[in-house]
Motif scaffolding. Structure first.
Motif, PDB file in Angstrom:
ATOM      1  N   ASN A 324       0.610  -1.459  -0.270  1.00 43.04           N
ATOM      2  CA  ASN A 324      -0.231  -0.078  -0.166  1.00 43.04           C
ATOM      3  C   ASN A 324       1.031   1.042   0.020  1.00 43.04           C
ATOM      4  O   ASN A 324       1.870   1.529  -0.614  1.00 43.04           O
ATOM      5  N   GLU A 325       0.497   2.616   0.709  1.00 40.18           N
ATOM      6  CA  GLU A 325       1.305   3.533   0.787  1.00 40.18           C
ATOM      7  C   GLU A 325       2.535   3.230   1.367  1.00 40.18           C
ATOM      8  O   GLU A 325       3.821   4.153   0.687  1.00 40.18           O
ATOM      9  N   THR A 326       2.825   2.589   2.098  1.00 38.04           N
ATOM     10  CA  THR A 326       4.603   2.183   2.585  1.00 38.04           C
ATOM     11  C   THR A 326       5.381   1.484   1.529  1.00 38.04           C
ATOM     12  O   THR A 326       6.432   2.632   0.443  1.00 38.04           O
ATOM     13  N   LEU A 327       4.723   1.006   0.209  1.00 39.43           N
ATOM     14  CA  LEU A 327       5.194   0.637  -0.742  1.00 39.43           C
ATOM     15  C   LEU A 327       5.178   1.945  -1.577  1.00 39.43           C
ATOM     16  O   LEU A 327       6.592   1.848  -2.604  1.00 39.43           O
ATOM     17  N   ALA A 467      13.915   9.323   2.128  1.00 41.83           N
ATOM     18  CA  ALA A 467      13.229   8.577   2.575  1.00 41.83           C
ATOM     19  C   ALA A 467      14.117   8.193   4.176  1.00 41.83           C
ATOM     20  O   ALA A 467      14.941   7.687   3.722  1.00 41.83           O
ATOM     21  N   ILE A 468      12.798   7.947   4.575  1.00 37.64           N
ATOM     22  CA  ILE A 468      14.122   6.554   5.997  1.00 37.64           C
ATOM     23  C   ILE A 468      13.130   5.919   6.201  1.00 37.64           C
ATOM     24  O   ILE A 468      11.872   6.097   6.538  1.00 37.64           O
ATOM     25  N   LEU A 469      13.893   3.922   6.179  1.00 35.30           N
ATOM     26  CA  LEU A 469      12.891   3.014   5.974  1.00 35.30           C
ATOM     27  C   LEU A 469      13.215   2.820   7.647  1.00 35.30           C
ATOM     28  O   LEU A 469      14.494   1.774   8.010  1.00 35.30           O
ATOM     29  N   ALA A 470      11.716   2.133   8.947  1.00 29.44           N
ATOM     30  CA  ALA A 470      12.297   1.387   9.802  1.00 29.44           C
ATOM     31  C   ALA A 470      11.527  -0.063   9.839  1.00 29.44           C
ATOM     32  O   ALA A 470      10.566  -0.089   9.454  1.00 29.44           O
ATOM     33  N   GLY A 542       8.062  -8.583   7.471  1.00 33.84           N
ATOM     34  CA  GLY A 542       8.674  -7.245   8.029  1.00 33.84           C
ATOM     35  C   GLY A 542       7.315  -6.457   8.830  1.00 33.84           C
ATOM     36  O   GLY A 542       6.428  -6.994   7.601  1.00 33.84           O
ATOM     37  N   ILE A 543       8.685  -6.063   9.387  1.00 34.39           N
ATOM     38  CA  ILE A 543       6.782  -5.281   9.828  1.00 34.39           C
ATOM     39  C   ILE A 543       7.792  -3.685   9.454  1.00 34.39           C
ATOM     40  O   ILE A 543       8.445  -3.298   9.890  1.00 34.39           O
ATOM     41  N   TYR A 544       6.718  -2.664   8.724  1.00 36.27           N
ATOM     42  CA  TYR A 544       7.468  -1.276   8.833  1.00 36.27           C
ATOM     43  C   TYR A 544       7.295   0.074   8.888  1.00 36.27           C
ATOM     44  O   TYR A 544       6.099  -0.124   9.159  1.00 36.27           O
ATOM     45  N   GLU A 545       7.750   0.913   8.603  1.00 30.63           N
ATOM     46  CA  GLU A 545       7.092   2.116   9.140  1.00 30.63           C
ATOM     47  C   GLU A 545       8.385   3.079   8.216  1.00 30.63           C
ATOM     48  O   GLU A 545       9.448   3.013   7.626  1.00 30.63           O
ATOM     49  N   VAL A 546       8.016   3.772   7.378  1.00 27.95           N
ATOM     50  CA  VAL A 546       8.507   4.730   6.295  1.00 27.95           C
ATOM     51  C   VAL A 546       7.780   6.284   6.188  1.00 27.95           C
ATOM     52  O   VAL A 546       7.448   6.948   6.651  1.00 27.95           O
ATOM     53  N   ILE A 547       9.402   7.093   6.907  1.00 24.03           N
ATOM     54  CA  ILE A 547       9.517   8.695   6.554  1.00 24.03           C
ATOM     55  C   ILE A 547       8.882   9.291   5.538  1.00 24.03           C
ATOM     56  O   ILE A 547      10.729   9.018   5.349  1.00 24.03           O
ATOM     57  N   GLY A 574       0.089  10.405   7.180  1.00 24.65           N
ATOM     58  CA  GLY A 574      -0.431   9.784   6.717  1.00 24.65           C
ATOM     59  C   GLY A 574       0.328   7.964   6.817  1.00 24.65           C
ATOM     60  O   GLY A 574       0.249   7.012   6.788  1.00 24.65           O
ATOM     61  N   MET A 575       1.746   7.947   8.446  1.00 20.84           N
ATOM     62  CA  MET A 575       2.987   7.873   7.614  1.00 20.84           C
ATOM     63  C   MET A 575       1.670   6.126   8.751  1.00 20.84           C
ATOM     64  O   MET A 575       1.821   6.255   9.708  1.00 20.84           O
TER      65      MET A 575
END
Length: 602
Positions: A324-327, A467-470, A542-547, A574-575
């Motif tokens: 979705n939006e993270t992708l 962007a930064i992905l955790a 994986g579980i993710y968050e992206v700024i 929207g993160m």
């Protein structure tokens, strides 16, 4: 031996296993997709695999056998080599004179039957079976490690006991390996010569080979060999969790250490300083690099080996669990011609795999991709990969400085560890290059203060970071998972730990649950142990968050805002946080709430 679709359709209807409308729909889908009718019926769960295989066996006039509870004589089982049995789902289970009965799941696999006939020089009698029978029989190829070591040394379990088997030299290891004081280690040549001989001792080679073999079969990511005062403990990390694999006698310690040093090209007579090395094992179905780290501990030398599977790096971002939006945010970040895309998380959280997957997307003939890594974990075609060697001055910073003269479009730096590397990476991003790298931080927003701590000016961070992905990894449930609903007490416990109101809104927004769902009505899943997966889990997701660094985030960086404020602004934009993503995956059946709690508390 082939079951024609028309035959299968007629017998399915006669047996009452499918309804006419189900069959028509499946036939249409099979014609559209090019799949076999049976495969479509299995995918739709209209029939079970056992029902389908039994029916095919009946049509072909071939007996059906169930081997789930049978023990196959080893001499019969090993007529078909394990790699062949595993790859083609075919096993030998009974021999009568010159006739060999083999069980298989694919009745059309004539080539494999012919191969076995030529190799074994026997008449092959094919039988049909199900996948569960094949899986149960494949396990019989693997004696437990304890049994293998008992057969090698006559060892019962662990401890210091264990006499050599009859016919072996009674002092073959003890006469060459000194397990006492190491006060003079590294000083004389005799010790090194003895260790070199011990490393080539056949029993030691077999032990080490067995450790490698079992770790590969069990899909371990790491092997730990840990000396204690009385024995040597071997542990495997499987799906992120360490499991005891074997306890070995203390007297084998030096021989095992020496063998691994020989394989890794390390100094045999050095016991006082840490050493690092690597070697590779190639089999018919795998190519694995072992990254070796040795460090002196009180009772000897501890060894940790990371297994890097070179054949498994070709993933997609979707297969890693990014949706979705993270992708979309990640694609926007890596498709830009310049700037930085950073992946953050602790050791072992899959950062390198994510970077390699991004490189796969970018790897086209129109771009020049160069990397500097420690180590080069996977080989990628058309990518120029450089291995860091600090002992000769080839650091991340030195390698990155050299890469800038190689006309790159995309640069991947394995890790930003120090001020110099951070400064060079930022300057590369400023001068028209796309830079991908990793950082060790706990969250995406935590990367900003980390870069500032490394001496990078805030205006440079705002100008370069796309962007930064955790990320973290959670264990994936098997298909045998159990569905359940939360109790009031469980909901209360979750409420004490998380903002469950906000999480529920995000789950609805992402369509992981229905718009009317409540915590009491959401389907969650728990692990169900099986023979194939005793823990109820297999693999990880994986579980993710992206700024994504928007104009608002840039202004906050320039004003030196706290990372918690940046995180709040990102959520407002929207993160989806890692915790929220974890709950979405739990409601979708990927993982369990227990696994989320385990990772969240870590």
């Amino acid at each position: 031996m082939r079951v024609e679709p028309e035959q299968l359709s007629a017998f399915l209807l006669d047996a009452g296993l499918v309804k006419q409308e189900q069959l028509v729909e499946a036939q249409h889908e099979a014609a559209q997709s090019g799949k076999k009718l049976g495969a479509v019926l299995l995918e739709k769960k209209i029939v079970s695999q056992e029902e389908l295989v039994k029916l095919e066996a009946y049509i072909l006039g071939i007996p059906f056998v169930n081997l789930e509870k049978d023990t196959i004589p080893p001499d019969v089982l090993h007529i078909i080599p394990e790699p062949i049995a595993r790859k083609y789902s075919v096993v030998a289970f009974r021999r009568k004179g010159s006739e060999l009965e083999v069980a298989m799941t694919d009745p059309e696999d004539i080539q494999t039957i012919e191969f076995i006939r030529k190799k074994a020089n026997l008449t092959i009698l094919p039988r049909l079976t199900n996948a569960a029978s094949i899986a149960a029989t494949l396990k019989q190829y693997q004696e437990s490690i304890e049994q293998e070591f008992s057969s090698l040394f006559g060892v019962e379990g662990g401890g210091e006991g264990g006499a050599p088997k009859e016919g072996e030299e009674s002092g073959s290891l003890e006469g060459k390996i000194i397990t006492g004081s190491r006060e003079d280690d590294g000083e004389g040549g005799t010790k090194a010569e003895d260790l070199a001989k011990a490393a080539e001792d056949l029993p030691v080679i077999k032990i080490v080979d067995s450790l490698f073999h079992h770790s590969i079969i069990q899909n371990a990511s790491d092997i730990h060999i840990e000396p204690t005062d009385k024995d040597v403990v071997v542990r495997y990390r499987i799906d992120g969790i360490l499991h005891d694999a074997m306890v070995l006698p203390k007297k084998l310690q030096d021989g095992i250490v020496a063998r691994i040093k020989v394989l890794s090209n390390l100094r045999l007579d050095e016991h006082r300083l840490p050493q690092d090395g690597r070697f590779k094992i190639e089999g018919g179905e795998y190519k694995i690099s072992f990254r070796v780290s040795m460090i002196p501990v009180y009772d000897g030398e501890k060894i940790v080996m990371r297994l890097l599977r070179e054949e498994t790096h070709a993933n997609t971002l979707e297969s890693l669990g990014i949706h979705n939006e993270t992708l979309e945010r990640i694609h926007r970040a890596i498709r830009r011609p310049s700037g930085m895309f950073l992946v953050t998380g602790p050791t072992g959280s899959g950062k390198t795999t994510t970077l390699y997957t991004a490189l796969e997307i970018l790897n086209t003939p129109e771009v020049n991709i160069s990397t500097v890594e420690d180590p080069v974990e996977y080989r990628m075609p058309r990518v120029n990969q450089t291995q860091v060697k600090p002992t000769i001055g080839l650091t991340f910073a030195a390698g990155l400085r050299a890469l800038l003269r190689q006309d790159p479009n995309v640069i991947m730096v394995g890790e930003i560890r120090d001020t110099e590397t951070a400064s060079l990476a930022v300057n590369a991003a400023l001068t028209g290059h796309l830079v991908l790298s990793t950082l060790h931080t706990n969250s995406a927003a935590g990367a900003f203060p980390r870069l500032i701590d490394m001496g990078v000016e805030s205006f440079l961070i705002a100008s370069t970071v796309n962007a930064i992905l955790a990320q973290r990894l959670v264990r994936r449930l098997t298909v045998e998972k159990e569905k359940y609903h939360l109790t009031e007490d469980q909901i209360k416990n979750l409420k004490d730990l998380f903002d469950i109101g906000e999480i529920l809104e995000i789950m609805k927004k992402e369509k992981a649950v229905s718009p009317s769902a409540t915590w009491e009505t959401i389907d969650f899943y728990k692990a169900k142990p099986t023979k194939e997966a005793p823990s109820g889990y297999k693999g990880r997701v994986g579980i993710y968050e992206v700024i994504e660094v928007s104009d608002t985030i840039k202004d906050m960086i320039l004003k030196h805002a706290e990372f918690t404020e940046i995180e709040r602004a990102a959520k407002k934009a929207g993160m989806i946080t890692m915790v929220q993503d974890a709950f979405i995956k739990a409601a979708s059946g990927y993982t369990s709430l227990e696994e989320i709690l385990r990772v969240a508390t870590e």
